[in-house]
Design an enzyme around this catalytic site. Structure first.
Site, PDB file in Angstrom:
ATOM      1  N   LYS A 199       3.331  13.037  13.970  1.00 54.96           N
ATOM      2  CA  LYS A 199       4.051  11.926  13.348  1.00 54.96           C
ATOM      3  C   LYS A 199       3.616  11.851  11.896  1.00 54.96           C
ATOM      4  CE  LYS A 199       4.823   6.977  13.683  1.00 54.96           C
ATOM      5  NZ  LYS A 199       4.571   5.774  14.491  1.00 54.96           N
ATOM      6  N   ARG A 220       0.174   4.094   6.083  1.00 53.83           N
ATOM      7  CA  ARG A 220      -0.513   4.589   7.279  1.00 53.83           C
ATOM      8  C   ARG A 220      -1.087   5.986   7.055  1.00 53.83           C
ATOM      9  NH1 ARG A 220       1.350   0.601  10.441  1.00 53.83           N
ATOM     10  NH2 ARG A 220       3.563   0.203  10.790  1.00 53.83           N
ATOM     11  N   GLU A 236      -2.210  19.411  16.089  1.00 56.68           N
ATOM     12  CA  GLU A 236      -2.086  18.101  16.755  1.00 56.68           C
ATOM     13  C   GLU A 236      -1.373  18.247  18.108  1.00 56.68           C
ATOM     14  OE1 GLU A 236      -3.152  15.160  16.238  1.00 56.68           O
ATOM     15  OE2 GLU A 236      -3.464  14.750  14.108  1.00 56.68           O
ATOM     16  N   LYS A 251       8.125  13.684  14.657  1.00 60.49           N
ATOM     17  CA  LYS A 251       8.802  12.524  14.087  1.00 60.49           C
ATOM     18  C   LYS A 251       8.464  12.391  12.618  1.00 60.49           C
ATOM     19  CE  LYS A 251       8.592   7.572  14.525  1.00 60.49           C
ATOM     20  NZ  LYS A 251       7.960   6.469  15.187  1.00 60.49           N
ATOM     21  N   SER A 277      14.749   5.558  11.985  1.00 58.18           N
ATOM     22  CA  SER A 277      15.621   4.531  11.414  1.00 58.18           C
ATOM     23  C   SER A 277      16.235   4.924  10.077  1.00 58.18           C
ATOM     24  CB  SER A 277      14.829   3.231  11.267  1.00 58.18           C
ATOM     25  OG  SER A 277      13.655   3.432  10.492  1.00 58.18           O
TER      26      SER A 277
HETATM   27  C1  PBG Z   1       4.871   2.688  15.253  1.00 59.13           C
HETATM   28  C2  PBG Z   1       6.246   3.231  15.168  1.00 59.13           C
HETATM   29  C3  PBG Z   1       7.029   3.379  14.021  1.00 59.13           C
HETATM   30  C4  PBG Z   1       8.244   3.930  14.433  1.00 59.13           C
HETATM   31  C5  PBG Z   1       8.169   4.101  15.805  1.00 59.13           C
HETATM   32  N1  PBG Z   1       6.918   3.697  16.245  1.00 59.13           N
HETATM   33  C6  PBG Z   1       6.810   2.929  12.645  1.00 59.13           C
HETATM   34  C7  PBG Z   1       5.698   3.403  11.810  1.00 59.13           C
HETATM   35  O1  PBG Z   1       4.957   4.317  12.159  1.00 59.13           O
HETATM   36  O2  PBG Z   1       5.556   2.819  10.744  1.00 59.13           O
HETATM   37  C8  PBG Z   1       9.381   4.256  13.538  1.00 59.13           C
HETATM   38  C9  PBG Z   1      10.704   4.451  14.194  1.00 59.13           C
HETATM   39  C10 PBG Z   1      11.845   4.486  13.271  1.00 59.13           C
HETATM   40  O3  PBG Z   1      11.691   4.456  12.036  1.00 59.13           O
HETATM   41  O4  PBG Z   1      12.977   4.542  13.776  1.00 59.13           O
HETATM   42  N2  PBG Z   1       4.717   1.871  16.391  1.00 59.13           N
END
Ligand code: PBG
Length: 326
Positions: A199, A220, A236, A251, A277
């Site tokens: 991620k 983050r 990972e 992701k 998103s």
């Molecule tokens: C963290 C999480 C995130 C997303 C899914 N799980 C946000 C982040 O890491 O800031 C993002 C999903 C998306 O943008 O559609 N719990």
């Protein structure tokens, strides 16, 4: 030239011919719908940056989940949005059996049983007042091992509420092993782990932060990966498989298709990719301007993610795509 006389266009001549020779399949069962359920609202609340996506009430979630299952999607991934006053430093609302995510899981488990695969986001960021994915140490840094203890509690609460799959998304080291041990010790040996293995610290999560009313002020980057590091992503993924991940995930998806391919090449377990998103929002925005055709482009991106090697794709278009494909 190896094939001087071959004319590839022969196999593109009719829809039936193209269907016969298609090398990548995209079916409703491959798609997972992420859904948001919020505490303390009485009507579903539209998310401005994600047209067509809502923060659901418990009731509207049940209806939307039933519709998604009827449309044939492969699974549902649930995110909880607590009331602001219920956020605290520990993310207590996430582990509270009466917390919004856990009660919503119970609702859907009661409604849908094993008709779908119920997944839950196993993370603290929605529930902490500081918005980080973990708990903080005295110096304000995310404390890896203390966070893992909380993830175990989250996972056990979610499994107890009916999740078939827990999805640790916080990128703590050792989170999969900790959760596997914790689930097993609590008797949830059949609960699967979908690990957000690779991620990346991405700008594409912008609209999600609105979707979950995130309190994060900062970034983050001490736990999510640098966008340029593909070999580290494979590392990972291998670590998570060794720790017992049942499914590994990359992701975001579209800017990381090489990583999806690398994951598919090394992983003996299914590979998922999350079309996040911001990927959804930018295509919606371009389509709303009349610059691209939404359906064509959405299906093209999903096909591309499948072609790169994803067995499973999380996408906010899961229900639309399921209908387009039927
Ligand atoms: C963290 C999480 C995130 C997303 C899914 N799980 C946000 C982040 O890491 O800031 C993002 C999903 C998306 O943008 O559609 N719990």
């Amino acid at each position: 030239m190896a094939y001087p006389r071959h004319r590839p266009r022969r196999l593109r001549s009719t829809p039936a011919m193209r269907r016969l020779v298609a090398q990548t399949s995209l079916e409703a069962r491959h798609l997972v719908l992420p859904m948001f359920v919020a505490d303390g609202i009485s009507e579903p609340r539209p998310i401005a940056s994600m047209p067509g996506v809502y923060q659901h009430t418990r009731e509207s979630l049940r209806r939307a989940a039933a519709e998604a299952v009827a449309a044939g999607v492969g699974a549902l991934m649930l995110f909880g949005v607590p009331r602001d006053e219920d956020k605290d430093v520990h993310g207590s609302a996430g582990t509270d059996p009466d917390g919004i995510l856990n009660v919503a899981l119970c609702d859907l488990a009661a409604d849908l049983g094993d008709d779908t695969v119920l997944m839950a986001d196993t993370c603290l960021d929605e529930f902490t007042d500081h918005g980080h994915c973990g708990v903080l140490d005295g110096a304000g840094r995310v404390d890896n091992d203390a966070t893992n203890l909380r993830y175990v509690e989250l996972a056990v609460a979610q499994a107890g509420s009916g999740a078939h799959v827990v999805g640790p998304s916080g990128m703590m080291d050792g989170q999969v092993a900790a959760i596997r041990d914790g689930l097993d010790a609590a008797g949830f040996t059949d609960t699967a782990i979908l690990a957000y293995s690779a991620k990346f610290a991405s700008g594409f999560y912008g609209p999600f932060r609105e979707a979950v009313a995130s309190s994060l002020d900062g970034d983050r980057r001490t736990y999510q990966q640098e966008p340029g590091n593909a070999r580290e992503a494979v590392h990972e993924i291998e670590l998570d498989i060794a720790e017992g991940a049942d499914i590994v995930m990359v992701k975001p998806a579209m800017a990381y298709l090489d990583v999806v391919r690398a994951a598919a090449d090394v992983a003996p377990v299914p590979v998922a990719a999350y079309q996040v998103s911001g990927e959804y929002a930018m295509i919606c925005a371009a389509a709303a301007n009349g610059w691209i055709d939404l359906r064509t482009v959405a299906l093209e991106t999903l096909t591309g993610i499948r072609r790169a090697g994803a067995d499973i794709v999380l996408t906010y278009w899961a229900v639309d795509a399921a209908r387009w494909l039927s």
